[in-house]
Design a protein around this motif. Sequence first.
Motif, short mmCIF file in Angstrom:
data_model
loop_
_atom_site.label_atom_id
_atom_site.label_comp_id
_atom_site.label_asym_id
_atom_site.label_seq_id
_atom_site.Cartn_x
_atom_site.Cartn_y
_atom_site.Cartn_z
N ASP A 1 0.83 -1.20 0.00
CA ASP A 1 0.00 0.00 0.00
C ASP A 1 0.87 1.26 0.00
O ASP A 1 1.76 1.41 0.83
CB ASP A 1 -0.92 0.00 1.22
N ARG A 2 0.58 2.17 -0.91
CA ARG A 2 1.38 3.40 -1.04
C ARG A 2 1.35 4.23 0.24
O ARG A 2 2.40 4.65 0.74
CB ARG A 2 0.83 4.21 -2.23
N ALA A 3 0.17 4.44 0.79
CA ALA A 3 0.07 5.20 2.04
C ALA A 3 0.69 4.42 3.19
O ALA A 3 1.28 5.00 4.11
CB ALA A 3 -1.38 5.53 2.33
N GLY A 4 0.56 3.10 3.14
CA GLY A 4 1.13 2.27 4.19
C GLY A 4 2.64 2.38 4.26
O GLY A 4 3.22 2.33 5.35
N ARG A 5 3.30 2.50 3.10
CA ARG A 5 4.76 2.64 3.10
C ARG A 5 5.16 3.92 3.82
O ARG A 5 6.10 3.92 4.63
CB ARG A 5 5.30 2.64 1.67
N LEU A 6 4.46 5.00 3.55
CA LEU A 6 4.77 6.26 4.23
C LEU A 6 4.54 6.14 5.74
O LEU A 6 5.36 6.61 6.55
CB LEU A 6 3.89 7.38 3.66
N GLU A 7 3.43 5.52 6.11
CA GLU A 7 3.12 5.38 7.53
C GLU A 7 4.17 4.55 8.25
O GLU A 7 4.61 4.90 9.36
CB GLU A 7 1.74 4.74 7.69
N GLY B 1 4.46 6.60 -5.95
CA GLY B 1 4.72 7.24 -4.67
C GLY B 1 6.19 7.35 -4.30
O GLY B 1 6.51 7.69 -3.15
N GLU C 1 7.41 11.03 -2.96
CA GLU C 1 6.99 11.41 -1.60
C GLU C 1 7.63 10.50 -0.56
O GLU C 1 7.98 10.94 0.54
CB GLU C 1 5.46 11.38 -1.48
#
Length: 260
Positions: A93-99, A119, A122
């Motif tokens: 998950d793209r957002a999961g990597r950031l989190e 992603g 970012e």
Amino acid sequence: MSGPLRGAPLQVALNGSRDAADGAAVPMSPRALAESALAAVAAGADEVLVHPRTPCGRESLSPRVVGPLLEELRGAGVRVPLAVPATIGAEPDRAGRLERVRDWSVLPDRATVSFAEPGARELGRALLARGVAVDAVVPLGGAAGPEPLARFLAWAPPDHGRVRLVAELARADPALVAGLRWLPPVPVVLYGREAEAWPVLRLAARCGAGLRIGVGEVLRLADGRPARSNAELVAAARDMTAEAAPWDAGAPDAAARAGR
């Protein structure tokens, strides 16, 4: 360019996407990874790239997986820079990597970010903001085409001193390296996989770029014999780079900067 640069780093890829089915040369447990890293460093590795995994073998960016593994390696005496991948393989998950990256309590020295994945820009900024250097992975000469390199060039990282381009070459073609001459002023690491691992390593040594080898990329030595360990691969790589003839034809400025 007169020949290979002294001090160009050699990174050992301890495990990559391998598992126990790939043979005894692949370290699996945190203790085995630490022992493999120590032996590889003793054989001449300057950096360690390790893929953290859960007890069931799944790659992960979770702080509960990354932190203990880094502590195991450092506690065992591994004193060279440690890198981990921050890629889809570890967190789809793209957002999961950031989190996950923002939740790390124990930080690696470097993290790889694939510019063939969404992603990347970012994620790279988030890592730099945490003080983690970025290895921007760009495939060259394969099915991905020119888009990943274009994304990297458009990224324009604010601190070139903490960013490297890590080019995965589909083949050991000097033209692919010469095409990097328009890069921003960042160091360059070159590597290949499986049958291309050794030809690309030889090319990297000839043009002075950083190098990567290890069971994460190849399970056999240059002569086709199965490798017994990461240390054996690193030692063979050091022997090969010592014998590599300089490459002068069209050597790119980017390669001349590699490893500085």
